[in-house]
Design a protein around this motif. Structure first.
Motif, PDB file in Angstrom:
ATOM      1  N   VAL A 162      47.910  57.787  34.139  1.00 36.14           N
ATOM      2  CA  VAL A 162      47.445  56.457  33.749  1.00 36.14           C
ATOM      3  C   VAL A 162      46.072  56.598  33.098  1.00 36.14           C
ATOM      4  O   VAL A 162      45.453  57.655  33.142  1.00 36.14           O
ATOM      5  CB  VAL A 162      47.350  55.502  34.969  1.00 36.14           C
ATOM      6  N   GLU A 163      45.602  55.496  32.526  1.00 31.33           N
ATOM      7  CA  GLU A 163      44.292  55.505  31.871  1.00 31.33           C
ATOM      8  C   GLU A 163      43.499  54.267  32.272  1.00 31.33           C
ATOM      9  O   GLU A 163      44.046  53.169  32.382  1.00 31.33           O
ATOM     10  CB  GLU A 163      44.451  55.529  30.351  1.00 31.33           C
ATOM     11  N   LEU A 164      42.222  54.479  32.523  1.00 27.90           N
ATOM     12  CA  LEU A 164      41.331  53.366  32.846  1.00 27.90           C
ATOM     13  C   LEU A 164      41.055  52.561  31.582  1.00 27.90           C
ATOM     14  O   LEU A 164      40.663  53.120  30.559  1.00 27.90           O
ATOM     15  CB  LEU A 164      40.027  53.905  33.437  1.00 27.90           C
ATOM     16  N   ILE A 165      41.250  51.235  31.670  1.00 30.48           N
ATOM     17  CA  ILE A 165      41.023  50.380  30.494  1.00 30.48           C
ATOM     18  C   ILE A 165      40.019  49.265  30.766  1.00 30.48           C
ATOM     19  O   ILE A 165      39.694  48.512  29.852  1.00 30.48           O
ATOM     20  CB  ILE A 165      42.341  49.759  30.002  1.00 30.48           C
ATOM     21  N   GLY A 166      39.523  49.157  31.998  1.00 30.33           N
ATOM     22  CA  GLY A 166      38.578  48.082  32.280  1.00 30.33           C
ATOM     23  C   GLY A 166      37.927  48.254  33.635  1.00 30.33           C
ATOM     24  O   GLY A 166      38.374  49.034  34.484  1.00 30.33           O
ATOM     25  N   ILE A 167      36.823  47.518  33.816  1.00 27.47           N
ATOM     26  CA  ILE A 167      36.059  47.547  35.068  1.00 27.47           C
ATOM     27  C   ILE A 167      35.781  46.117  35.491  1.00 27.47           C
ATOM     28  O   ILE A 167      35.450  45.263  34.647  1.00 27.47           O
ATOM     29  CB  ILE A 167      34.725  48.303  34.888  1.00 27.47           C
ATOM     30  N   ASN A 168      35.895  45.840  36.770  1.00 26.61           N
ATOM     31  CA  ASN A 168      35.566  44.510  37.288  1.00 26.61           C
ATOM     32  C   ASN A 168      34.064  44.290  37.126  1.00 26.61           C
ATOM     33  O   ASN A 168      33.262  45.083  37.637  1.00 26.61           O
ATOM     34  CB  ASN A 168      35.967  44.401  38.757  1.00 26.61           C
ATOM     35  N   PRO A 169      33.645  43.225  36.433  1.00 27.57           N
ATOM     36  CA  PRO A 169      32.209  43.016  36.204  1.00 27.57           C
ATOM     37  C   PRO A 169      31.445  42.564  37.446  1.00 27.57           C
ATOM     38  O   PRO A 169      30.213  42.582  37.435  1.00 27.57           O
ATOM     39  CB  PRO A 169      32.192  41.924  35.122  1.00 27.57           C
ATOM     40  N   ASP A 170      32.143  42.158  38.495  1.00 32.60           N
ATOM     41  CA  ASP A 170      31.482  41.729  39.729  1.00 32.60           C
ATOM     42  C   ASP A 170      30.810  42.928  40.385  1.00 32.60           C
ATOM     43  O   ASP A 170      31.485  43.890  40.784  1.00 32.60           O
ATOM     44  CB  ASP A 170      32.504  41.111  40.675  1.00 32.60           C
ATOM     45  N   PRO A 171      29.464  42.930  40.527  1.00 38.61           N
ATOM     46  CA  PRO A 171      28.778  44.107  41.092  1.00 38.61           C
ATOM     47  C   PRO A 171      29.112  44.352  42.551  1.00 38.61           C
ATOM     48  O   PRO A 171      28.854  45.447  43.072  1.00 38.61           O
ATOM     49  CB  PRO A 171      27.292  43.771  40.901  1.00 38.61           C
ATOM     50  N   PHE A 172      29.671  43.368  43.245  1.00 41.91           N
ATOM     51  CA  PHE A 172      29.990  43.537  44.658  1.00 41.91           C
ATOM     52  C   PHE A 172      31.421  44.028  44.873  1.00 41.91           C
ATOM     53  O   PHE A 172      31.823  44.272  46.012  1.00 41.91           O
ATOM     54  CB  PHE A 172      29.791  42.208  45.393  1.00 41.91           C
ATOM     55  N   LEU A 173      32.188  44.153  43.803  1.00 42.97           N
ATOM     56  CA  LEU A 173      33.550  44.645  43.896  1.00 42.97           C
ATOM     57  C   LEU A 173      33.686  45.895  43.034  1.00 42.97           C
ATOM     58  O   LEU A 173      33.510  45.841  41.818  1.00 42.97           O
ATOM     59  CB  LEU A 173      34.552  43.582  43.427  1.00 42.97           C
ATOM     60  N   HIS A 174      33.966  47.018  43.658  1.00 41.68           N
ATOM     61  CA  HIS A 174      34.147  48.266  42.924  1.00 41.68           C
ATOM     62  C   HIS A 174      35.628  48.404  42.596  1.00 41.68           C
ATOM     63  O   HIS A 174      36.413  48.989  43.363  1.00 41.68           O
ATOM     64  CB  HIS A 174      33.652  49.448  43.755  1.00 41.68           C
ATOM     65  N   GLU A 175      36.010  47.854  41.456  1.00 40.58           N
ATOM     66  CA  GLU A 175      37.404  47.857  41.037  1.00 40.58           C
ATOM     67  C   GLU A 175      37.507  48.262  39.571  1.00 40.58           C
ATOM     68  O   GLU A 175      36.620  47.961  38.761  1.00 40.58           O
ATOM     69  CB  GLU A 175      38.043  46.470  41.212  1.00 40.58           C
ATOM     70  N   ILE A 176      38.604  48.941  39.253  1.00 42.00           N
ATOM     71  CA  ILE A 176      38.888  49.311  37.870  1.00 42.00           C
ATOM     72  C   ILE A 176      40.279  48.798  37.505  1.00 42.00           C
ATOM     73  O   ILE A 176      41.077  48.452  38.386  1.00 42.00           O
ATOM     74  CB  ILE A 176      38.810  50.833  37.650  1.00 42.00           C
ATOM     75  N   ILE A 177      40.583  48.764  36.207  1.00 40.78           N
ATOM     76  CA  ILE A 177      41.869  48.278  35.715  1.00 40.78           C
ATOM     77  C   ILE A 177      42.568  49.420  34.985  1.00 40.78           C
ATOM     78  O   ILE A 177      41.958  50.104  34.155  1.00 40.78           O
ATOM     79  CB  ILE A 177      41.677  47.069  34.778  1.00 40.78           C
ATOM     80  N   LEU A 178      43.847  49.614  35.302  1.00 36.23           N
ATOM     81  CA  LEU A 178      44.641  50.673  34.687  1.00 36.23           C
ATOM     82  C   LEU A 178      45.631  50.095  33.681  1.00 36.23           C
ATOM     83  O   LEU A 178      45.953  48.901  33.739  1.00 36.23           O
ATOM     84  CB  LEU A 178      45.408  51.451  35.763  1.00 36.23           C
ATOM     85  N   ASN A 179      46.118  50.950  32.810  1.00 30.78           N
ATOM     86  CA  ASN A 179      47.031  50.508  31.748  1.00 30.78           C
ATOM     87  C   ASN A 179      48.497  50.599  32.155  1.00 30.78           C
ATOM     88  O   ASN A 179      49.390  50.624  31.315  1.00 30.78           O
ATOM     89  CB  ASN A 179      46.813  51.344  30.485  1.00 30.78           C
ATOM     90  N   ARG A 180      48.776  50.632  33.436  1.00 33.77           N
ATOM     91  CA  ARG A 180      50.147  50.650  33.937  1.00 33.77           C
ATOM     92  C   ARG A 180      50.269  49.619  35.046  1.00 33.77           C
ATOM     93  O   ARG A 180      49.301  49.332  35.748  1.00 33.77           O
ATOM     94  CB  ARG A 180      50.535  52.041  34.468  1.00 33.77           C
ATOM     95  N   GLY A 181      51.500  49.045  35.195  1.00 37.35           N
ATOM     96  CA  GLY A 181      51.707  48.030  36.206  1.00 37.35           C
ATOM     97  C   GLY A 181      53.074  48.137  36.850  1.00 37.35           C
ATOM     98  O   GLY A 181      53.691  49.216  36.881  1.00 37.35           O
ATOM     99  N   SER A 182      53.572  47.001  37.337  1.00 35.78           N
ATOM    100  CA  SER A 182      54.844  46.997  38.058  1.00 35.78           C
ATOM    101  C   SER A 182      56.002  47.434  37.175  1.00 35.78           C
ATOM    102  O   SER A 182      56.960  48.055  37.648  1.00 35.78           O
ATOM    103  CB  SER A 182      55.104  45.596  38.628  1.00 35.78           C
ATOM    104  N   GLU A 183      55.945  47.123  35.876  1.00 40.23           N
ATOM    105  CA  GLU A 183      57.010  47.539  34.971  1.00 40.23           C
ATOM    106  C   GLU A 183      57.057  49.054  34.794  1.00 40.23           C
ATOM    107  O   GLU A 183      58.064  49.609  34.345  1.00 40.23           O
ATOM    108  CB  GLU A 183      56.843  46.862  33.605  1.00 40.23           C
ATOM    109  N   ASP A 184      55.973  49.720  35.139  1.00 42.45           N
ATOM    110  CA  ASP A 184      55.914  51.181  35.026  1.00 42.45           C
ATOM    111  C   ASP A 184      56.202  51.865  36.360  1.00 42.45           C
ATOM    112  O   ASP A 184      56.066  53.091  36.470  1.00 42.45           O
ATOM    113  CB  ASP A 184      54.537  51.612  34.515  1.00 42.45           C
ATOM    114  N   GLY A 185      56.553  51.086  37.377  1.00 43.62           N
ATOM    115  CA  GLY A 185      56.917  51.670  38.663  1.00 43.62           C
ATOM    116  C   GLY A 185      55.775  51.831  39.639  1.00 43.62           C
ATOM    117  O   GLY A 185      55.953  52.454  40.698  1.00 43.62           O
ATOM    118  N   LEU A 186      54.589  51.291  39.337  1.00 41.69           N
ATOM    119  CA  LEU A 186      53.482  51.386  40.282  1.00 41.69           C
ATOM    120  C   LEU A 186      53.698  50.424  41.451  1.00 41.69           C
ATOM    121  O   LEU A 186      54.343  49.380  41.307  1.00 41.69           O
ATOM    122  CB  LEU A 186      52.162  51.064  39.592  1.00 41.69           C
ATOM    123  N   ARG A 187      53.116  50.782  42.609  1.00 44.69           N
ATOM    124  CA  ARG A 187      53.236  49.966  43.803  1.00 44.69           C
ATOM    125  C   ARG A 187      51.859  49.768  44.428  1.00 44.69           C
ATOM    126  O   ARG A 187      50.987  50.642  44.320  1.00 44.69           O
ATOM    127  CB  ARG A 187      54.166  50.614  44.834  1.00 44.69           C
TER     128      ARG A 187
END
Length: 260
Positions: free
Chosen positions: A103-128
């Protein structure tokens, strides 16, 4: 008319007239030079302006070409770094079970209190939800939520995260807690008799069913002992490049998310 013819005849037959004409030409030369000076000055100024305009055009062209070369150089550096990360990731993949997804990282949550990233794959790609995510260095986090073609991952440094770990050298087990700081994890309530040292590698212990065993999590950086307390405070640096990695792997493991 008669005077003109006479002067012509005199000039042809009297040698002194030629000498006079030479002296007269010598006297007239400075006047000719003065008369011609503005024209020559205008020509030089014109050449100067033309040369200056040409230099300006050349400088602009060279500046544009320099910027283009810088852009290509920066792009080349970016591609080189991306290729290096891909090579490291492929080397890491060879050490894993075959059930992994790139997978590839495509985004970051801008909230400084939440350490989260966004990937370019989802449920249609078989992720759980709950699947562990790693980079070439170690554990990055877990899949937190899914959309059809993207997913959110909670990083191990998020304050909601707690990972069961063990010291690779001694086997001592503890819990690594996210503190909301990107470069730091913390092991709290570690007994003062625990066999743990600065520089020790912390691996996932596999306890709790959230992460498979044996993946790098962090390296112990600091051990703080308060004489007034029976426990050590251990600080560790994540092994994964949380703020730099773009090419990641999702492990096909039925991980469980931490209870809020």
């Amino acid at each position: 008319m008669v005077m003109t013819l006479g002067l012509i005849a005199t000039d042809l037959n009297w040698p002194k007239m030629k000498e006079g004409r030479m002296y007269l030409s010598l006297l007239v030369t400075p006047l000719q030079w003065l008369v011609d000076m503005p024209s020559r000055a205008a020509d030089k100024l014109s050449d100067l302006f033309v040369d200056r305009a040409a230099l300006i055009r050349d400088n602009e062209q060279m500046r544009t070409e320099a910027l283009e070369l810088q852009r290509k150089s920066q792009r080349m550096e970016s591609l080189t770094e991306e290729n290096r990360q891909l090579r490291e990731l492929l080397n890491a993949r060879e050490r894993l079970e075959p059930d992994v997804k790139a997978v590839e990282l495509i985004g970051i949550n801008p909230d400084p209190f939440l350490h989260e990233i966004i990937l370019n794959r989802g449920s249609e790609d078989g992720l759980r939800i709950g699947q562990p995510v790693i980079d070439a260095g170690g554990i990055m986090g877990q899949v937190l939520s899914l959309a059809h073609y993207t997913s959110r991952v909670m990083l191990i440094t998020d304050a909601r995260t707690a990972i069961p770990v063990e010291v690779n050298r001694s086997g001592f087990r503890s819990i690594a807690l996210g503190k909301g700081l990107l470069g730091e994890l913390e092991l709290s309530h570690v007994p003062s008799t625990a066999d743990i040292e600065e520089g020790d590698l912390l691996l996932t212990s596999g306890l709790g069913g959230r992460f498979p065993r044996g993946y790098p999590v962090a390296v112990v950086e600091e051990i703080i002992h308060d004489p007034g307390r029976p426990f050590l405070l251990v600080k560790a640096r994540p092994s994964a490049r949380l703020d730099r990695s773009r090419q990641l792997l999702v492990i096909d493991f039925p991980g469980e998310l931490p209870t809020p």
